[in-house]
Design a protein around this motif. Structure first.
Motif, PDB file in Angstrom:
ATOM      1  N   ARG A 200       0.827  -1.103   0.209  1.00  0.00           N
ATOM      2  CA  ARG A 200       0.044  -0.070   0.037  1.00  0.00           C
ATOM      3  C   ARG A 200       0.817   1.208  -0.088  1.00  0.00           C
ATOM      4  N   LYS A 201       2.121   1.270   0.616  1.00  0.00           N
ATOM      5  CA  LYS A 201       2.643   2.454   0.645  1.00  0.00           C
ATOM      6  C   LYS A 201       3.778   2.713  -0.513  1.00  0.00           C
ATOM      7  N   VAL A 202       4.275   1.739  -0.909  1.00  0.00           N
ATOM      8  CA  VAL A 202       5.317   2.100  -2.104  1.00  0.00           C
ATOM      9  C   VAL A 202       4.937   1.231  -3.445  1.00  0.00           C
ATOM     10  N   ALA A 203       4.294   0.433  -3.460  1.00  0.00           N
ATOM     11  CA  ALA A 203       3.904  -0.114  -4.900  1.00  0.00           C
ATOM     12  C   ALA A 203       3.357   0.716  -5.897  1.00  0.00           C
ATOM     13  N   ASN A 204       3.749   0.745  -7.155  1.00  0.00           N
ATOM     14  CA  ASN A 204       3.209   1.320  -8.463  1.00  0.00           C
ATOM     15  C   ASN A 204       2.186   0.175  -8.742  1.00  0.00           C
ATOM     16  N   ARG A 205       2.419  -1.267  -8.771  1.00  0.00           N
ATOM     17  CA  ARG A 205       1.536  -2.050  -9.377  1.00  0.00           C
ATOM     18  C   ARG A 205       1.560  -3.061  -8.410  1.00  0.00           C
ATOM     19  N   VAL A 206       0.510  -3.894  -8.512  1.00  0.00           N
ATOM     20  CA  VAL A 206       0.258  -5.315  -7.950  1.00  0.00           C
ATOM     21  C   VAL A 206      -0.140  -6.133  -8.910  1.00  0.00           C
ATOM     22  N   VAL A 207       0.815  -7.451  -8.592  1.00  0.00           N
ATOM     23  CA  VAL A 207       0.293  -8.785  -9.523  1.00  0.00           C
ATOM     24  C   VAL A 207      -0.061  -9.642  -8.403  1.00  0.00           C
ATOM     25  N   PHE A 208      -1.128  -9.972  -8.761  1.00  0.00           N
ATOM     26  CA  PHE A 208      -1.987 -11.319  -7.945  1.00  0.00           C
ATOM     27  C   PHE A 208      -1.781 -12.480  -8.729  1.00  0.00           C
ATOM     28  N   MET A 209      -1.168 -13.484  -8.099  1.00  0.00           N
ATOM     29  CA  MET A 209      -1.144 -14.948  -8.764  1.00  0.00           C
ATOM     30  C   MET A 209      -1.898 -15.954  -8.056  1.00  0.00           C
ATOM     31  N   ASP A 210      -2.296 -17.002  -8.688  1.00  0.00           N
ATOM     32  CA  ASP A 210      -2.951 -18.162  -8.090  1.00  0.00           C
ATOM     33  C   ASP A 210      -2.890 -19.263  -9.016  1.00  0.00           C
ATOM     34  N   GLN A 211      -2.233 -20.302  -8.541  1.00  0.00           N
ATOM     35  CA  GLN A 211      -2.236 -21.557  -9.339  1.00  0.00           C
ATOM     36  C   GLN A 211      -1.536 -21.514 -10.684  1.00  0.00           C
ATOM     37  N   GLY A 212      -0.255 -20.616 -10.673  1.00  0.00           N
ATOM     38  CA  GLY A 212       0.547 -20.531 -11.729  1.00  0.00           C
ATOM     39  C   GLY A 212       0.324 -19.258 -12.625  1.00  0.00           C
ATOM     40  N   SER A 213      -0.851 -18.564 -12.631  1.00  0.00           N
ATOM     41  CA  SER A 213      -1.493 -17.626 -13.345  1.00  0.00           C
ATOM     42  C   SER A 213      -1.408 -16.245 -12.766  1.00  0.00           C
ATOM     43  N   ILE A 214      -1.310 -15.109 -13.595  1.00  0.00           N
ATOM     44  CA  ILE A 214      -1.749 -13.715 -13.330  1.00  0.00           C
ATOM     45  C   ILE A 214      -3.007 -13.601 -13.519  1.00  0.00           C
ATOM     46  N   LEU A 215      -3.643 -13.391 -12.149  1.00  0.00           N
ATOM     47  CA  LEU A 215      -5.016 -12.967 -12.333  1.00  0.00           C
ATOM     48  C   LEU A 215      -5.323 -11.464 -12.333  1.00  0.00           C
ATOM     49  N   GLU A 216      -4.395 -10.902 -11.694  1.00  0.00           N
ATOM     50  CA  GLU A 216      -4.602  -9.267 -11.595  1.00  0.00           C
ATOM     51  C   GLU A 216      -3.317  -8.742 -11.827  1.00  0.00           C
ATOM     52  N   HIS A 225      -8.962  -1.548  -3.960  1.00  0.00           N
ATOM     53  CA  HIS A 225     -10.069  -0.902  -3.767  1.00  0.00           C
ATOM     54  C   HIS A 225     -11.161  -1.570  -4.349  1.00  0.00           C
ATOM     55  N   ALA A 226     -10.682  -2.196  -5.744  1.00  0.00           N
ATOM     56  CA  ALA A 226     -11.510  -2.681  -6.675  1.00  0.00           C
ATOM     57  C   ALA A 226     -11.068  -4.040  -7.609  1.00  0.00           C
ATOM     58  N   PRO A 227     -10.702  -4.907  -6.514  1.00  0.00           N
ATOM     59  CA  PRO A 227     -10.121  -6.142  -7.175  1.00  0.00           C
ATOM     60  C   PRO A 227     -10.963  -6.657  -8.132  1.00  0.00           C
ATOM     61  N   GLN A 228     -10.522  -7.357  -9.462  1.00  0.00           N
ATOM     62  CA  GLN A 228     -11.450  -7.657 -10.577  1.00  0.00           C
ATOM     63  C   GLN A 228     -12.142  -9.130 -10.329  1.00  0.00           C
ATOM     64  N   THR A 229     -11.244  -9.887  -9.713  1.00  0.00           N
ATOM     65  CA  THR A 229     -11.522 -11.388  -9.382  1.00  0.00           C
ATOM     66  C   THR A 229     -11.979 -11.850  -8.113  1.00  0.00           C
ATOM     67  N   GLU A 230     -12.859 -12.436  -8.023  1.00  0.00           N
ATOM     68  CA  GLU A 230     -13.411 -13.278  -6.600  1.00  0.00           C
ATOM     69  C   GLU A 230     -12.144 -13.715  -5.990  1.00  0.00           C
ATOM     70  N   ARG A 231     -11.097 -14.445  -6.492  1.00  0.00           N
ATOM     71  CA  ARG A 231     -10.098 -14.987  -5.775  1.00  0.00           C
ATOM     72  C   ARG A 231      -9.283 -13.992  -5.108  1.00  0.00           C
ATOM     73  N   ALA A 232      -8.974 -12.733  -5.739  1.00  0.00           N
ATOM     74  CA  ALA A 232      -8.093 -11.770  -5.082  1.00  0.00           C
ATOM     75  C   ALA A 232      -9.052 -10.993  -3.960  1.00  0.00           C
ATOM     76  N   ARG A 233     -10.188 -10.840  -4.180  1.00  0.00           N
ATOM     77  CA  ARG A 233     -11.324 -10.415  -3.258  1.00  0.00           C
ATOM     78  C   ARG A 233     -11.091 -11.174  -1.799  1.00  0.00           C
ATOM     79  N   ASP A 234     -11.194 -12.516  -2.081  1.00  0.00           N
ATOM     80  CA  ASP A 234     -11.203 -13.528  -0.871  1.00  0.00           C
ATOM     81  C   ASP A 234      -9.567 -13.551  -0.244  1.00  0.00           C
ATOM     82  N   PHE A 235      -8.439 -13.388  -1.011  1.00  0.00           N
ATOM     83  CA  PHE A 235      -7.067 -13.506  -0.501  1.00  0.00           C
ATOM     84  C   PHE A 235      -7.000 -12.009   0.265  1.00  0.00           C
ATOM     85  N   LEU A 236      -7.569 -10.858  -0.353  1.00  0.00           N
ATOM     86  CA  LEU A 236      -7.236  -9.597   0.604  1.00  0.00           C
ATOM     87  C   LEU A 236      -8.272  -9.634   2.010  1.00  0.00           C
ATOM     88  N   ALA A 237      -9.550 -10.512   1.881  1.00  0.00           N
ATOM     89  CA  ALA A 237     -10.400 -10.380   2.965  1.00  0.00           C
ATOM     90  C   ALA A 237      -9.482 -11.211   4.114  1.00  0.00           C
TER      91      ALA A 237
END
Length: 241
Positions: A200-216, A225-237
């Motif tokens: 949150r403090k320093v990243a320009n970009r965030v890549v979210f991975m699951d099962q070998g794939s880049i999902l976000e 604030h607005a993750p695009q996938t249910e998997r990312a929302r679940d991870f953040l929660a």
């Protein structure tokens, strides 16, 4: 600076990376996050050729990582790498850990390498520890030495593979503070981490991975604030709460 295009990798029959693509511009700080086993560490290690890949292309500052004839040791000398478990030479003093790579790889004199190494040791707040051996330092101190060692090679980019995951909780911030300072000075960085406060403090970009794939692959504001996938929302929660 770093371009990853359609990278796939297998361990035998198991596909650990699946058609991964992203790019890091000069001065960017990219945080790669996701559950354990999602391929984060494998992806970051493909960038400097520590992990070979079977499909796709990676270029770092114009150099093709997987190409036949690419001088991987020379490339690795230009890309700082900080590992989860420090990877310091246990039989060498802190000062000698800082100078060995400069002398052997960059051809610097002992005097020049020492001056450069101690400059960065001072930068991470450990100048007084130069004569100690790694076993005499805390985990947080060892990781700061590892960062200083990488910086002394004058890298064009820094890769961090879960740099705080082996540390006791009270030592995490002393390492993250050094990384925040690097980011604020414009160092190009790819960071595999679960430290969402750092992201949150320093990243320009965030890549979210699951099962070998880049999902976000998005700005930090979009991701948090607005993750695009249910998997990312679940991870953040799970990770934030």
């Amino acid at each position: 600076m770093i371009e990853i295009t359609n990278i796939s990798k297998w361990y035998g029959q198991f596909q650990v990376l699946k058609d991964c693509s992203t790019r890091v511009e000069k001065g960017d700080v990219m945080v790669i996050c996701g559950p354990s086993g999602s391929g984060k560490s494998t992806l970051i290690k493909t960038v400097n050729g520590l992990e070979p890949f079977q499909q796709g292309h990676i270029t770092v500052d114009g150099t093709a990582v997987g190409a036949k004839g690419t001088d991987l040791p020379a490339l690795r000398a230009r890309i700082g790498m900080v590992f989860q478990n420090f990877e310091l030479f246990p039989h060498l003093s802190v000062r000698d850990n800082l100078t060995l790579g400069q002398i052997k790889v960059l051809g610097r004199s002992d005097e020049e390498a020492t001056a450069r190494g101690l400059q960065y040791l001072d930068r991470v707040g450990l100048l007084a520890q130069q004569d100690k051996f790694p076993s005499q330092l805390s985990g947080g101190q060892q990781q700061r030495v590892a960062i200083a060692r990488a910086l002394a090679m004058d890298p064009i980019a820094m890769l961090f593979d879960e740099p705080t995951s082996a540390l006791d909780p009270e030592m995490i911030n002393e390492v993250l503070d050094v990384m925040v300072g690097l980011a604020q000075e414009g160092m190009t960085m790819m960071v595999v981490t679960h430290e969402m406060g750092f992201a949150r403090k320093v990243a320009n970009r965030v890549v979210f991975m699951d099962q070998g794939s880049i999902l976000e692959d998005s700005s930090k504001d979009e991701f948090f604030h607005a993750p695009q996938t249910e998997r990312a929302r679940d991870f953040l929660a799970r990770i934030i709460h």
